[in-house]
Design an enzyme around this catalytic site. Structure first.
Site, short mmCIF file in Angstrom:
data_model
loop_
_atom_site.label_atom_id
_atom_site.label_comp_id
_atom_site.label_asym_id
_atom_site.label_seq_id
_atom_site.Cartn_x
_atom_site.Cartn_y
_atom_site.Cartn_z
N ARG A 18 -8.53 8.29 2.31
CA ARG A 18 -8.13 6.89 2.02
C ARG A 18 -7.13 6.21 2.89
O ARG A 18 -6.11 6.92 3.35
CB ARG A 18 -7.71 6.70 0.49
N HIS A 69 -5.75 -3.03 -2.23
CA HIS A 69 -6.56 -2.49 -3.32
C HIS A 69 -8.24 -2.92 -3.33
O HIS A 69 -9.02 -3.17 -4.22
CB HIS A 69 -6.44 -3.18 -4.72
N ASN A 105 -6.54 11.59 -0.32
CA ASN A 105 -5.29 10.40 -0.06
C ASN A 105 -4.10 11.13 0.17
O ASN A 105 -3.42 11.46 -0.77
CB ASN A 105 -5.51 9.86 -1.57
N GLU A 119 -11.41 4.63 -7.22
CA GLU A 119 -11.30 4.63 -5.98
C GLU A 119 -11.84 5.73 -5.30
O GLU A 119 -12.56 5.81 -4.07
CB GLU A 119 -9.84 4.19 -5.45
N ARG A 166 7.60 -5.53 -7.71
CA ARG A 166 7.28 -6.44 -6.71
C ARG A 166 7.39 -7.75 -7.17
O ARG A 166 6.65 -8.14 -8.41
CB ARG A 166 6.31 -6.40 -5.84
#
Ligand code: AMP
Length: 404
Positions: free
Chosen positions: A95, A184, A7, A389, A245
């Site tokens: 990823r 996600h 990643n 993940e 956010r």
């Protein structure tokens, strides 16, 4: 097959080496502060086992290539290593945050795939260039090993147009690809498949609402193993309230702030992404700090907690409707979802009439494992499932390379 999962961020490389014969992690770690005066590397052989051996390095790491070389030297080190030679690596899984609308599934890297990731840079200006740097570096070090890209957006490509279209002029979709993509997705797919397995069902036989609540937060309605709807949009700003956010706000806030304060669009974008959410509301963006502040009577922290969990409830209600009331389970995952019993309880509070009832005692148990936390008479099950993940990327990489 041994799979190396990478990643790559703009100044970091997170990596994990998995032996897919039994899906155990052979090594994992992180290269940080690439391109900064002081770089750092963490390498763990056999993490989370009795044999765990940690190595740390502090040195300048000018670019991704140097970072990758350090990782490979450790993976193949005579004492610290977990493989003798890089030829033991059967595939590399990368990823990728954004695959636009081109990728519904993982893909083996070729020139066309690289170009497509490049073409999507406008959608993910911080992430996709870093991912490309990771792919190009890995290709140089492992020229004969298949490189697979696994997209965070791919799972959400299962949505129908009624869920992913925005009610804007149609040519904005046709020409500029303005639509909902979600984020996600790898995590939502992993926990959805796990939930089905734990309930003794096939993914295609159950409907789920999955909540990924970490620093970034998103919710998905999963219908028979496919994403039916998701809360993030063209970018990961939409939907739930997150650490920094804002999630959903009236889109006209942009125009108002420009009129009222003369702010530039880029400034408003930065405020909404980096200075809003929990941080904007109460000055803290870690849920643990917020709970501590609420206990001390901090009203803004209490408001932030109320707002976050109210937004979660509203989305659960709307996804119950999207799934026509046929929901087998609600699944919580990621940093907050896995660890925060208060947020879990408040997010389903008052939904008993809809068949959703949490068991306070089961919910309060702290554990690293997957567990059911619903009351015996809850029509909808409620699960806490740790996300993974890297494992999902490794599985998809193995399956693609093995032709499954
Ligand atoms: P993630 O993005 O999945 O790594 O989640 C990170 C976030 O999870 C942090 O910013 C915290 O708000 C939250 N978090 C982590 N551990 C806990 C905990 N024990 N209790 C509540 N929140 C937590």
């Amino acid at each position: 097959m041994k799979v190396l999962v990478i990643n790559a961020g703009s100044s970091s490389i997170k990596y994990q080496m998995l032996d897919m014969t039994d899906e155990h992690v052979m090594a994992s770690g992180l290269v940080e502060r690439i391109g900064e005066p002081s770089g750092a590397l963490v390498y763990k052989a056999f993490p989370d086992t009795e044999k765990e051996a940690k190595t740390t390095l502090e040195q300048p790491i000018p670019e991704h290539e140097t970072g990758m070389k350090l990782v490979i030297d450790l993976l193949t080190h005579p004492e610290k290593g977990v493989i003798k030679d890089v030829s033991e690596i059967g595939a590399v899984g990368h990823r990728i945050v954004h695959g636009g609308d081109k990728f519904h599934a993982p893909a083996i890297v070729d020139d066309e795939v690289e170009q497509a990731i490049e073409d999507t840079i406008l959608m993910a200006p911080l992430h996709n260039p870093a991912h490309l740097a990771g792919i190009r570096t890995a290709k140089r070090f492992f020229p004969d090993v298949p490189q697979v890209v696994v997209f965070d957006t791919a799972f959400h490509q299962g949505m129908e147009p009624k869920a992913y279209m925005y009610a804007m002029p149609y040519e904005m979709y046709e020409k500029l690809h303005v639509r909902r993509y979600g984020a996600h997705g790898t995590s939502h797919k992993f926990v959805a498949d796990e939930a089905a397995r734990l309930m003794g069902k096939k993914p295609e036989d159950c409907n789920l609402i999955t909540l990924h609540l970490g620093n970034g937060c998103s919710m998905s309605a999963v219908k028979g193993g496919r994403c039916a709807d998701t809360s993030m949009g063209l970018t990961p700003l939409a939907g739930l309230i997150m650490g920094t956010r804002c999630g959903d706000v009236d889109p006209a806030v942009y125009a108002y702030l420009e009129r009222a304060q003369g702010l530039k669009l880029s400034e408003i974008d930065m405020i909404m992404n980096k200075k809003s959410g929990l941080l904007g509301l109460c000055g803290m963006n870690d849920m643990r700090d917020i709970h501590a502040a609420v206990e001390k009577g901090d009203e803004k922290a209490a408001l932030a907690l109320d707002m976050v969990t109210y937004r979660n409830r509203k989305y659960i209600g709307s996804y119950l409707a999207a799934l026509e009331g046929k929901v087998d389970a609600i699944v919580f995952t990621a940093g907050i979802g896995e660890n925060d019993d208060i947020v879990r309880a408040m997010s389903v509070q008052g939904l008993e009439a809809l068949g959703i009832k949490i068991d306070p005692e089961k919910n309060a148990v702290r554990s690293k494992g997957a567990r059911a936390v619903h009351a015996a008479d809850s029509r909808v099950q409620i699960w806490v499932i740790p996300t993974n993940e890297e494992l999902e990327i490794a599985r998809q990489t193995r399956d693609l390379v093995a032709g499954n």
